[in-house]
Enzyme design. Structure first.
Site, PDB file in Angstrom:
ATOM      1  CG  HIS A 141      -7.957   4.246  -5.400  1.00 36.78           C
ATOM      2  ND1 HIS A 141      -8.715   3.850  -6.088  1.00 36.78           N
ATOM      3  CD2 HIS A 141      -7.560   4.751  -3.830  1.00 36.78           C
ATOM      4  CE1 HIS A 141      -9.438   5.405  -4.679  1.00 36.78           C
ATOM      5  NE2 HIS A 141      -8.542   5.176  -3.780  1.00 36.78           N
ATOM      6  CB  CYS A 188      -8.133  10.791  -4.145  1.00 37.28           C
ATOM      7  SG  CYS A 188      -9.393  11.150  -3.082  1.00 37.28           S
ATOM      8  CG  HIS A 190      -5.802   7.251  -1.153  1.00 35.65           C
ATOM      9  ND1 HIS A 190      -5.659   7.925  -1.852  1.00 35.65           N
ATOM     10  CD2 HIS A 190      -6.959   6.501  -0.565  1.00 35.65           C
ATOM     11  CE1 HIS A 190      -6.396   7.519  -2.643  1.00 35.65           C
ATOM     12  NE2 HIS A 190      -7.495   7.104  -1.768  1.00 35.65           N
ATOM     13  CG  HIS A 238     -10.361   3.315  -0.108  1.00 38.33           C
ATOM     14  ND1 HIS A 238     -11.265   4.386   0.355  1.00 38.33           N
ATOM     15  CD2 HIS A 238      -9.813   4.356  -1.310  1.00 38.33           C
ATOM     16  CE1 HIS A 238     -11.020   5.648   0.044  1.00 38.33           C
ATOM     17  NE2 HIS A 238      -9.879   5.386  -1.016  1.00 38.33           N
ATOM     18  CG  ASP A 242      -7.425  -9.067   0.514  1.00 41.76           C
ATOM     19  OD1 ASP A 242      -8.309  -7.544   0.833  1.00 41.76           O
ATOM     20  OD2 ASP A 242      -7.534  -9.679   0.615  1.00 41.76           O
ATOM     21  CG  HIS A 243      -3.747  -7.462   1.402  1.00 37.99           C
ATOM     22  ND1 HIS A 243      -5.093  -8.034   2.150  1.00 37.99           N
ATOM     23  CD2 HIS A 243      -3.282  -6.689   2.696  1.00 37.99           C
ATOM     24  CE1 HIS A 243      -4.933  -7.792   3.225  1.00 37.99           C
ATOM     25  NE2 HIS A 243      -4.452  -7.428   3.039  1.00 37.99           N
ATOM     26  CD  GLU A 281     -13.150   4.982  -2.734  1.00 35.65           C
ATOM     27  OE1 GLU A 281     -12.962   4.798  -3.955  1.00 35.65           O
ATOM     28  OE2 GLU A 281     -13.301   6.125  -2.729  1.00 35.65           O
TER      29      GLU A 281
HETATM   30 NI    NI Z   1      -9.254   6.863  -2.382  1.00 34.37          NI
END
Ligand code: NI
Length: 135
Positions: free
Chosen positions: A15, A34, A40, A42, A80-81, A125
């Site tokens: 995200h 961010c 990036h 998580h 997911d992914h 997160e």
């Molecule tokens: Ni983040």
């Protein structure tokens, strides 16, 4: 007798924190790294808590297999992914902060649970940063 049952789940997703109406400078100022436009990732950890009366016959609040399947089908498969900003409809116009992701997950699961059951969702997160809805 009311009992809370829990199911843990997991998804990896990318995200960026970004407000479309803001300039790149303002996004960078508010969200720092961010808001990196290349995104990036998580390793999100999810705790789903379902509370309700234990059925006197089955001895269960909810069949944990059903809860597992629900989370897999409605959350993991969709998140997911994925790039949350680009690939998950709810975040087209909503900043995918942990708070908002948690709220979206709660809403999706709530829709599929019986009214007699209470629902709480906690989203990690990182191991140290996590949110919970409802607060
Ligand atoms: Ni983040």
């Amino acid at each position: 007798m009311r009992v809370a049952v829990f199911r843990k789940a997991h998804f990896n997703a990318a995200h960026r924190l970004h407000i479309k109406d803001w300039s790149d400078e303002k996004n960078a100022e508010v969200f720092g790294v961010c808001s990196n436009k290349y995104y990036h990732g998580h390793n999100y950890e999810l705790d789903v808590k379902v509370t309700g009366e234990v059925d006197p016959v089955t001895g269960m609040v909810i069949d944990l297999k059903d809860l597992k399947d629900l989370i897999e089908e409605k959350i993991e498969k969709r998140f997911d992914h994925k790039n949350l900003n680009e690939e998950v409809e709810e975040f087209k116009d909503m900043n995918p902060t942990a708070e908002n992701i948690c709220f979206v997950i709660w809403n999706i699961l709530r829709e599929h649970l019986e009214d007699r059951l209470d629902l709480k969702v906690r989203l990690y997160e990182t191991p140290r940063n996590y949110v919970e809805y409802p607060a």
